[in-house]
Motif scaffolding. Structure first.
Motif, PDB file in Angstrom:
ATOM      1  N   LEU A  65       1.018  -1.212  -0.013  1.00 53.19           N
ATOM      2  CA  LEU A  65      -0.121   0.040  -0.012  1.00 53.19           C
ATOM      3  C   LEU A  65       0.708   1.414   0.030  1.00 53.19           C
ATOM      4  CD1 LEU A  65      -2.553  -1.090   2.445  1.00 53.19           C
ATOM      5  CD2 LEU A  65      -3.230  -0.724   0.171  1.00 53.19           C
ATOM      6  N   SER A 121      -4.538   0.268  -3.849  1.00 57.82           N
ATOM      7  CA  SER A 121      -4.292   1.511  -3.795  1.00 57.82           C
ATOM      8  C   SER A 121      -4.480   2.399  -5.166  1.00 57.82           C
ATOM      9  CB  SER A 121      -3.130   2.002  -2.849  1.00 57.82           C
ATOM     10  OG  SER A 121      -2.113   1.314  -3.594  1.00 57.82           O
ATOM     11  N   GLN A 322     -16.515   0.328   3.872  1.00 59.86           N
ATOM     12  CA  GLN A 322     -15.704   0.479   2.566  1.00 59.86           C
ATOM     13  C   GLN A 322     -16.274   1.539   1.631  1.00 59.86           C
ATOM     14  OE1 GLN A 322     -12.686   0.153   1.795  1.00 59.86           O
ATOM     15  NE2 GLN A 322     -12.736  -1.903   0.980  1.00 59.86           N
ATOM     16  N   THR A 342      -5.412   7.178   0.042  1.00 62.46           N
ATOM     17  CA  THR A 342      -6.194   5.836  -0.051  1.00 62.46           C
ATOM     18  C   THR A 342      -5.217   4.619   0.301  1.00 62.46           C
ATOM     19  OG1 THR A 342      -7.576   6.400  -2.326  1.00 62.46           O
ATOM     20  CG2 THR A 342      -7.336   4.134  -1.864  1.00 62.46           C
ATOM     21  N   GLN A 346      -5.962   2.571   3.459  1.00 64.94           N
ATOM     22  CA  GLN A 346      -5.987   0.925   3.372  1.00 64.94           C
ATOM     23  C   GLN A 346      -5.298   0.232   4.129  1.00 64.94           C
ATOM     24  OE1 GLN A 346      -6.137   0.525  -0.970  1.00 64.94           O
ATOM     25  NE2 GLN A 346      -8.273   0.290  -0.974  1.00 64.94           N
ATOM     26  N   SER A 349      -6.963  -0.192   7.507  1.00 63.59           N
ATOM     27  CA  SER A 349      -8.128  -1.105   7.250  1.00 63.59           C
ATOM     28  C   SER A 349      -7.599  -2.686   7.387  1.00 63.59           C
ATOM     29  CB  SER A 349      -9.119  -0.650   6.127  1.00 63.59           C
ATOM     30  OG  SER A 349      -8.352  -1.233   4.917  1.00 63.59           O
ATOM     31  N   TYR A 350      -6.636  -3.038   6.518  1.00 60.52           N
ATOM     32  CA  TYR A 350      -6.301  -4.218   6.530  1.00 60.52           C
ATOM     33  C   TYR A 350      -5.896  -4.749   7.833  1.00 60.52           C
ATOM     34  CZ  TYR A 350      -7.251  -5.225   1.640  1.00 60.52           C
ATOM     35  OH  TYR A 350      -8.087  -5.330   0.524  1.00 60.52           O
TER      36      TYR A 350
END
Length: 391
Positions: A65, A121, A322, A342, A346, A349-350
């Motif tokens: 990412l 991304s 999301q 982004t 992410q 988020s992951y």
């Protein structure tokens, strides 16, 4: 870069190449999910070990990412997405050898994580840029990116699980369809218009200092994939003994249903967003709380049907979160930093994918239902704090 007029005339389908790439990378990321219990039996390892293999994905994902977003902001979306597809192919090739030893699985999941980080991304930013137009409502790009990711997340486990359940060579054949899909996506990506030109020679680190990112986006982000980990990686193992010879089929079913719920809820999220971003935020995290409560009941009863119900609610929570997170990032990002921001979102988020590891490690000490109720309480606290911060 293509002329704006050409892009506008093609707007209805110009994003399909980027969407196919994101879906292919998503397929590669999640095709492993329904095979967790199979590898426990094939390799004779414990639940915590296979959960660690599943979560190793995050270790590769975060550098992917952080590489993919800023580099694509600087050099363009297409080269990064092509590199992500190549890495996704390499990951499946490593997983093909997983039946011979756990080390291959760790390596494959690590590379799959890197591929996903770079592909999601850059790919999500590319889809949003290709979707922007005079009549864009600001939500079309995030919706399309969510659908592309979730389609891969759903179809990959479906095909892999069915092949592992009924086809021969069940540690090999489940990965072949992804190899074919990723190779087929390459020419589509090459034909997709580039939306970024070369920048000033530097790779910019995304600015995460805005108050809204720190108080709304960052607390929301881990729940996006935290609910996925609970639904598809943790809950099926709790009812394994009641599934007989249909363990793989059940794991495939719940993974597919979770992804389907994530896609189905997108139009609902769009309608909720029209009432304001706070309403969508509250709906997304409220659904997380509801899904975790249902998951706790399923854990207490070890009822496979309740696991299915929990996965449906958790899948809807994933879709809402999301859409909400991507829309918030699109709103916050400065010019030239969309993919970078982004990527930062992410990456956070992951981290939620790792939640199944501590759950599996301690659920012989603390009842799984109690652990899940504790997660639900934490989600409820996040709901209160983020909605207040979003005023």
């Amino acid at each position: 870069m293509n002329e704006p007029g050409v892009l506008l005339r093609q707007r209805g389908r110009v994003w399909w190449g980027a969407g196919a790439a994101v879906a292919a990378v998503g397929w590669g990321a999640q095709q492993f999910a329904p095979l967790l219990l199979m590898y426990r039996a094939e390799l004779g390892v414990g639940a915590a070990t296979v959960q660690a293999v599943f979560a190793t994905y995050v270790v590769g994902l975060i550098p992917g990412l952080l590489f993919g977003g800023p580099v694509s902001d600087r050099y363009g979306r297409r080269p990064v997405v092509l590199a992500a597809l190549a890495a996704s192919v390499a990951a499946s090739a490593l997983l093909l050898a997983g039946g011979h030893g756990i080390g291959w699985l760790f390596a494959g999941r690590l590379v799959a994580g890197f591929a996903s980080g770079a592909g999601f991304s850059a790919g999500a930013a590319w889809i949003r840029e290709l979707s922007a137009g005079a009549v864009d409502d600001g939500e079309r790009g995030p919706r399309r990116a969510t659908v592309a990711m979730t389609a891969g997340f759903g179809l990959g486990p479906l095909v892999a699980g069915v092949l592992a359940q009924w086809a021969p060579a069940r540690t090999v054949l489940p990965y072949l369809p992804h190899l074919l899909l990723a190779v087929a996506a390459l020419p589509l990506v090459r034909l997709t218009p580039e939306t970024r030109t070369a920048g000033d020679g530097r790779v910019h680190i995304p600015d995460m200092s805005s108050r809204r990112f720190r108080t709304v986006v960052a607390p929301l982000a881990p729940w996006v994939f935290g609910v996925v980990a609970v639904g598809i990686a943790y809950l099926p193992g709790l009812v394994e003994r009641r599934l007989g010879g249909y363990v793989l089929l059940f794991c495939t079913l719940v993974t597919l249903l979770g992804a389907a719920a994530g896609i189905a809820v997108v139009p609902v999220a769009r309608r909720v967003a029209r009432s304001g971003s706070r309403r969508l935020l509250a709906t997304a995290l409220g659904t997380v709380v509801a899904g975790l409560v249902v998951a706790a009941v399923a854990a207490a009863t070890t009822d496979p049907l309740l696991v299915v119900a929990a996965v449906l609610v958790l899948g809807a929570a994933y879709g809402c979160c999301q859409v909400c997170g991507l829309a918030e990032v699109q709103r916050i990002a400065r010019p030239g930093q969309l993919a970078g921001l982004t990527a930062a979102y992410q990456a956070i988020s992951y981290l939620g994918l790792a939640v199944a590891v501590p759950l599996a490690a301690v659920d012989h000490i603390v009842a799984p239902s109690v652990l899940l109720l504790g997660l639900a309480s934490l989600a409820a606290l996040t709901l209160v704090l983020t909605v207040r911060a979003a005023r």
